[in-house]
Design an enzyme around this catalytic site. Sequence first.
Site, short mmCIF file in Angstrom:
data_model
loop_
_atom_site.label_atom_id
_atom_site.label_comp_id
_atom_site.label_asym_id
_atom_site.label_seq_id
_atom_site.Cartn_x
_atom_site.Cartn_y
_atom_site.Cartn_z
N PRO A 274 0.83 -1.21 0.00
CA PRO A 274 0.00 0.00 0.00
C PRO A 274 0.86 1.25 0.00
O PRO A 274 1.76 1.40 0.82
CB PRO A 274 -0.80 -0.14 1.31
CG PRO A 274 -0.83 -1.60 1.57
CD PRO A 274 0.50 -2.12 1.09
N GLU A 275 0.60 2.15 -0.95
CA GLU A 275 1.34 3.40 -1.02
C GLU A 275 0.44 4.52 -0.51
O GLU A 275 -0.66 4.27 -0.01
CB GLU A 275 1.82 3.64 -2.44
CG GLU A 275 2.79 2.54 -2.92
CD GLU A 275 3.62 2.95 -4.12
OE1 GLU A 275 3.84 4.16 -4.31
OE2 GLU A 275 4.04 2.06 -4.87
#
Length: 269
Positions: free
Chosen positions: A2-3
Amino acid sequence: MPELPEVETTRRGIDPHVVDRRIEHVLIRNAKLRWPIEEALAPLASGQRILGTRRRAKYLLIDLEHHTLMVHLGMSGSLRVMPASTPPLFHDHVDIVLNDGNCLRYNDPRRFGSFHLLTSDDHALLRHLGPEPLSSDFDGAWLYQAARGRKAAVKQFLMDGRIVVGVGNIYANEALFMAGIRPTRRAGNISLQRYQRLAEAVKELLAAAIEQGGTTLRDFVGGDGKPGYFAQKLRVYGRGGQSCRACSGQLQEIRLGNRTSVFCTTCQR
């Protein structure tokens, strides 16, 4: 992993379901995450009302009456709202049980995420972070000045959280393509004008990804349990060896700083 857009999507997804709710208790099924969850976290957080949610870089900050709960989703983590009575899955490690019968459930197959209970934002993991990419503090002039004398490749420079937070591998590839900058170029050899284009590309990409709900590549699921949809808009990432959508040339894939980098030898220089 997840960014920034995925973390912001999670924050927006859980926010209306947790603000002004009180934490009944915290159930920790497996404390062995990237850093072991401290034993004091559960009793200290229990009984506190949730005042709001924030994000700093890729950290989700849940503000309580007397503390802040800082959560990192790691490589494969997700945080979702569901009835507390829902039977847990094998990788459901933490439940933050609320007074309305729901819980925030943390699932993390790889266990690279983390939970910390803070008394202030002056924490070692937050202390030296650079500006937020969607804030007014981040622009081409900032990048240009920070890059003076830097010999590192511009992609590695852009992914340095001390320069700007939250620009991970996916969005670094995409932003450099949009700005026409080859990822291997020395950061210190790029002009102000080109850095201005790069900063604009970063802002445009991240804003669009947040609007679309993040980027689903492997494990990411948003706070509402639905995957993000920005992956279908990626121009270069994951497309090594395919045709460039701008010039029809072949996209080249290399390893740079132990991460995959994809770029067009014609469009990027």
